[in-house]
Design a protein around this motif. Structure first.
Motif, PDB file in Angstrom:
ATOM      1  N   HIS A  33     -61.454 -49.125  79.013  1.00  0.00           N
ATOM      2  CA  HIS A  33     -60.503 -48.281  78.294  1.00  0.00           C
ATOM      3  C   HIS A  33     -61.290 -47.424  77.291  1.00  0.00           C
ATOM      4  O   HIS A  33     -62.103 -47.944  76.519  1.00  0.00           O
ATOM      5  CB  HIS A  33     -59.515 -49.202  77.571  1.00  0.00           C
ATOM      6  CG  HIS A  33     -58.452 -48.521  76.799  1.00  0.00           C
ATOM      7  ND1 HIS A  33     -57.234 -48.168  77.333  1.00  0.00           N
ATOM      8  CD2 HIS A  33     -58.405 -48.154  75.491  1.00  0.00           C
ATOM      9  CE1 HIS A  33     -56.488 -47.607  76.393  1.00  0.00           C
ATOM     10  NE2 HIS A  33     -57.167 -47.588  75.268  1.00  0.00           N
ATOM     11  N   ASP A  35     -61.023 -44.607  74.287  1.00  0.00           N
ATOM     12  CA  ASP A  35     -60.144 -43.951  73.314  1.00  0.00           C
ATOM     13  C   ASP A  35     -60.693 -42.579  72.936  1.00  0.00           C
ATOM     14  O   ASP A  35     -61.815 -42.469  72.452  1.00  0.00           O
ATOM     15  CB  ASP A  35     -60.028 -44.813  72.051  1.00  0.00           C
ATOM     16  CG  ASP A  35     -59.221 -46.071  72.305  1.00  0.00           C
ATOM     17  OD1 ASP A  35     -58.139 -45.971  72.907  1.00  0.00           O
ATOM     18  OD2 ASP A  35     -59.683 -47.163  71.906  1.00  0.00           O
ATOM     19  N   HIS A  66     -57.459 -42.933  77.120  1.00  0.00           N
ATOM     20  CA  HIS A  66     -56.284 -42.968  76.242  1.00  0.00           C
ATOM     21  C   HIS A  66     -56.434 -41.813  75.248  1.00  0.00           C
ATOM     22  O   HIS A  66     -57.268 -41.877  74.348  1.00  0.00           O
ATOM     23  CB  HIS A  66     -56.258 -44.337  75.546  1.00  0.00           C
ATOM     24  CG  HIS A  66     -55.181 -44.483  74.524  1.00  0.00           C
ATOM     25  ND1 HIS A  66     -55.142 -45.534  73.632  1.00  0.00           N
ATOM     26  CD2 HIS A  66     -54.095 -43.710  74.239  1.00  0.00           C
ATOM     27  CE1 HIS A  66     -54.091 -45.408  72.841  1.00  0.00           C
ATOM     28  NE2 HIS A  66     -53.442 -44.313  73.180  1.00  0.00           N
ATOM     29  N   MET A  68     -55.522 -39.997  72.253  1.00  0.00           N
ATOM     30  CA  MET A  68     -54.802 -39.997  70.976  1.00  0.00           C
ATOM     31  C   MET A  68     -55.074 -38.652  70.327  1.00  0.00           C
ATOM     32  O   MET A  68     -55.853 -38.535  69.367  1.00  0.00           O
ATOM     33  CB  MET A  68     -55.284 -41.167  70.114  1.00  0.00           C
ATOM     34  CG  MET A  68     -54.809 -42.498  70.658  1.00  0.00           C
ATOM     35  SD  MET A  68     -55.426 -43.891  69.705  1.00  0.00           S
ATOM     36  CE  MET A  68     -57.003 -44.103  70.468  1.00  0.00           C
ATOM     37  N   ASP A 174     -51.845 -52.446  74.276  1.00  0.00           N
ATOM     38  CA  ASP A 174     -53.097 -52.001  73.642  1.00  0.00           C
ATOM     39  C   ASP A 174     -53.019 -52.220  72.141  1.00  0.00           C
ATOM     40  O   ASP A 174     -52.090 -51.732  71.486  1.00  0.00           O
ATOM     41  CB  ASP A 174     -53.307 -50.506  73.949  1.00  0.00           C
ATOM     42  CG  ASP A 174     -54.613 -49.961  73.382  1.00  0.00           C
ATOM     43  OD1 ASP A 174     -55.466 -50.747  72.939  1.00  0.00           O
ATOM     44  OD2 ASP A 174     -54.771 -48.722  73.395  1.00  0.00           O
TER      45      ASP A 174
HETATM   46 ZN    ZN Z   1     -56.479 -47.278  73.295  1.00  0.00          ZN
END
Ligand code: ZN
Ligand code: DX5
Length: 219
Positions: A33, A35, A66, A68, A174
């Motif tokens: 994963h 970020d 992911h 953000m 998460d």
């Molecule tokens: Zn994340």
């Protein structure tokens, strides 16, 4: 349904990242994963497309991104080109979610929607047939230490919705996942688990990963 653990590498010491990648491969994990943060949607900055490109050369693990970020659309093409296997965007980003999801799908990778703790899964119910995964944030992005167990109610809701609607998105959690709370989410029928510091900041990352795998493999 098979469960997967996706280690989040955000807090990994770069000096041991290669060793961690080899260890994840040895444990036959599906992916990692990653970020991505823009310093706007969240106060911090995360990885960029050059790093994702490096990772895609370095490993065959599925690269679960992911985002953000406030305006994901401007990053999607770059990250797909860099080797992303999946892109998850936040339900409260500044852009049209339907457009974003169809764009990600059209690029041939998996799409996902992340829900912050304060958001209801009802808000994305019309998009559920289009996505591969819902990422239930158990903590607010960029922050740690909230009471996360209550988020299992969202997992329950999403699981019921998927059964009743004959849908096949996966449900992931998460934020703050450890061997002490993973069972709560397993019981709610969560499929996938993102776990960061519990694995990558531990002195014994392999052992901690194995503790999580013991729970998911028996689930
Ligand atoms: Zn994340
Ligand atoms: C939270 C990030 C997570 C984080 C997970 O803002 O989206 O992916 O890296 O790490 P832990 O498990 O340490 O909360």
């Amino acid at each position: 349904m098979t469960h997967h653990i996706f280690p989040s590498i955000l807090d990994a010491d770069p000096k041991i990242l290669n060793d961690l990648l080899r260890m994840f491969e040895m444990q036959h994990l599906k992916g990692i994963h990653i970020d991505i943060m823009d310093g706007n949607y969240v106060p911090s900055f995360g990885f960029n497309e050059r790093f994702v490109k490096w990772l895609s050369r370095e490993t065959n693990l599925y690269l679960d991104l992911h985002l953000m970020v406030s305006s994901p659309e401007k990053y999607v093409d770059k990250f797909v080109e860099a080797g992303a296997s999946a892109i998850t965007v936040h339900s409260d980003c500044n852009e049209d979610l339907y457009y974003l999801i169809t764009k990600i799908n059209s690029l041939g990778i998996d799409s996902g929607i992340a829900l912050n703790p304060g958001f209801s899964p009802e808000s994305i119910k019309y998009l559920l047939p289009l996505i591969r995964r819902v990422l239930v944030m158990t903590t607010c992005p960029g922050r740690v230490g909230q009471n996360i167990s209550i988020m299992s109610q969202k997992v329950n809701w999403l699981d019921k919705k998927r059964k009743n609607g004959n849908l096949n998105y996966r449900i992931a959690v998460d934020g703050g996942i450890t061997s002490s709370n993973i069972q709560t989410f397993m019981c709610a029928n969560c499929d996938d688990f993102v776990s960061g510091s519990y694995i990558v900041k531990s002195k014994t990352p392999r052992e901690n990963l194995k503790k999580l795998l013991r729970v998911t493999d028996n689930g």
